[in-house]
Design a protein around this motif. Sequence first.
Motif, PDB file in Angstrom:
ATOM      1  N   ILE A  11      32.694  88.580 112.280  1.00 12.17           N
ATOM      2  CA  ILE A  11      31.544  89.146 111.565  1.00 12.17           C
ATOM      3  C   ILE A  11      31.948  89.389 110.123  1.00 12.17           C
ATOM      4  N   VAL A 104      24.387  90.561 112.107  1.00 14.03           N
ATOM      5  CA  VAL A 104      24.596  91.112 113.445  1.00 14.03           C
ATOM      6  C   VAL A 104      23.998  92.510 113.492  1.00 14.03           C
ATOM      7  N   ALA A 107      26.556  94.621 118.813  1.00 17.63           N
ATOM      8  CA  ALA A 107      27.632  93.949 119.551  1.00 17.63           C
ATOM      9  C   ALA A 107      28.091  94.919 120.630  1.00 17.63           C
ATOM     10  N   THR A 108      27.921  94.522 121.873  1.00 13.25           N
ATOM     11  CA  THR A 108      28.124  95.440 122.998  1.00 13.25           C
ATOM     12  C   THR A 108      29.024  94.798 124.040  1.00 13.25           C
ATOM     13  N   TRP A 115      31.439  89.851 125.157  1.00  9.62           N
ATOM     14  CA  TRP A 115      30.630  90.622 124.225  1.00  9.62           C
ATOM     15  C   TRP A 115      29.249  90.012 124.039  1.00  9.62           C
ATOM     16  N   GLN A 116      28.248  90.866 124.184  1.00 11.32           N
ATOM     17  CA  GLN A 116      26.871  90.470 123.919  1.00 11.32           C
ATOM     18  C   GLN A 116      26.539  90.819 122.467  1.00 11.32           C
ATOM     19  N   VAL A 117      26.135  89.819 121.709  1.00  7.54           N
ATOM     20  CA  VAL A 117      25.858  89.992 120.282  1.00  7.54           C
ATOM     21  C   VAL A 117      24.397  89.671 120.012  1.00  7.54           C
ATOM     22  N   ARG A 118      23.713  90.575 119.329  1.00  9.30           N
ATOM     23  CA  ARG A 118      22.322  90.347 118.939  1.00  9.30           C
ATOM     24  C   ARG A 118      22.243  90.195 117.432  1.00  9.30           C
ATOM     25  N   GLU A 124      20.228  86.377 120.956  1.00 12.29           N
ATOM     26  CA  GLU A 124      21.359  86.993 121.630  1.00 12.29           C
ATOM     27  C   GLU A 124      22.352  85.926 122.075  1.00 12.29           C
ATOM     28  N   ARG A 126      26.527  85.396 123.825  1.00  9.73           N
ATOM     29  CA  ARG A 126      27.657  85.989 124.531  1.00  9.73           C
ATOM     30  C   ARG A 126      28.937  85.336 124.020  1.00  9.73           C
ATOM     31  N   TYR A 127      29.889  86.194 123.579  1.00 16.28           N
ATOM     32  CA  TYR A 127      31.159  85.706 123.053  1.00 16.28           C
ATOM     33  C   TYR A 127      32.317  86.273 123.861  1.00 16.28           C
ATOM     34  N   VAL A 130      35.011  89.840 119.709  1.00 10.01           N
ATOM     35  CA  VAL A 130      34.443  90.058 118.378  1.00 10.01           C
ATOM     36  C   VAL A 130      35.552  90.539 117.439  1.00 10.01           C
TER      37      VAL A 130
END
Length: 437
Positions: A11, A104, A107-108, A115-118, A124, A126-127, A130
């Motif tokens: 990021i 971003v 990031a959860t 990690w779910q990133v919106r 959305e 998924r990584y 992060v």
Amino acid sequence: MEDRSDRFLIIGAGPTGLVVARALKQAGVPYEQVEADEDVGGNWRHGVYTTAHIISSRRTTSFPEYPMPAHYPDFPSRAQMLAYLSDYARHFGLREHIQFRREVTAATPLEDWSWQVRLAGGEERRYKGVIVCNGHHWDRRFPTYPGTFTGEWWHSKDYRHPEQLVGKRVLVIGGGNSACDIASEAARVSVCSHLSLRRGYWFLPKTMFGIPTVEIMRGWIPVPAQRLLLRVLLRIIVGKYTQYGLPEPDHRIFERHPTVNSELLHYLKHGRIRPRPDIARLEGRQVHFVDGTADEYDLVICATGFHLSFPFLPPGLVEVKGSTAQLYAGVIPPRTRNLYVFGTTQPRYGFGPLASPAADLLAQFIQLQDSMTLPLSVVLEMGGEKLPTTHLVDPHAALRRMKLARYFLPLLARRERRLRTSPRARAITLWTPARTA
């Protein structure tokens, strides 16, 4: 949700984001990179005024793997810094992995610590993990005083060019580098330029004996000797701060970030900048100071720093005490996995010589984590790794620590294998929202 769990997300594409991307690419770690702005550069693109120059030198700012051009001056300009960072991205083939104008918003961590990133707009992804490189010069910190000021009230980040100061009565609050730069620019074009100081600072000229001041201190000189040498040189070259109307520093050199500025003392002696004490209260366009004096101003600029914050991460996931992020090895939040935060510290000189080896070490951490069952943060915690107490960094000591860390990485792997069966290690609870409630 689009599955990109085979790669990391970086990021930010400022200086720290670029050097991390270079390190991951060279180490063969799959990644993508997003940047909210339209191009690389970070704070140098969107955060600094057009007339800014670096306060560290060219040599202590450029990345060692890609030195700045030899024709650059000792203190490159904003435009030169942007050109350099753009060339760096081109040279290492980083642009093809950067998605610009992608902000971003969240990031959860998921249950498996992917990690779910919106992104802004709702997309959305998924990584695998992060890497946060969002910088620390954007979340404005304002002072508070009794009363109300009815003139213009800015933060230093709102200042862009000298034309904004022309014909105005200007008060700058703060004694850091931005404060002194802006006060000096106001000294040239404004009706008056006053500088409000709450305490004493160490003001260092940009050069001594024709050498950038940051280059005078050699790594082999112990810090107490560096302090003594600087005090002697300042007394010879500058004299006493009280001769300029400034308060004496209330701390030792390097205990706080020194201010590097040659123009401030020049304009103080010419009467173009007037030092003022701390502010007692505000009343309309009048500012009352703690010494009982008062003056009227059209514009007050608060050069009072920034909060260190990560608004896209869950609250409490990365703890910040004062200006110091609580990170093992400067990058790893406690009791997390596959989350790294890079570039939150403040070295005594430029970013390049420290950021490059730190980014290479980060790539090694990521590869080491892949070979581990336990989170690396837990291994470091169980090994007695200490969290930092200050965001200020002695660059020479940091380089020595990073060099040693590379040799100790295999020991971390062996420690992790021993800890896998440890009831104490298994009892450590990783971060959850409930844990910070």
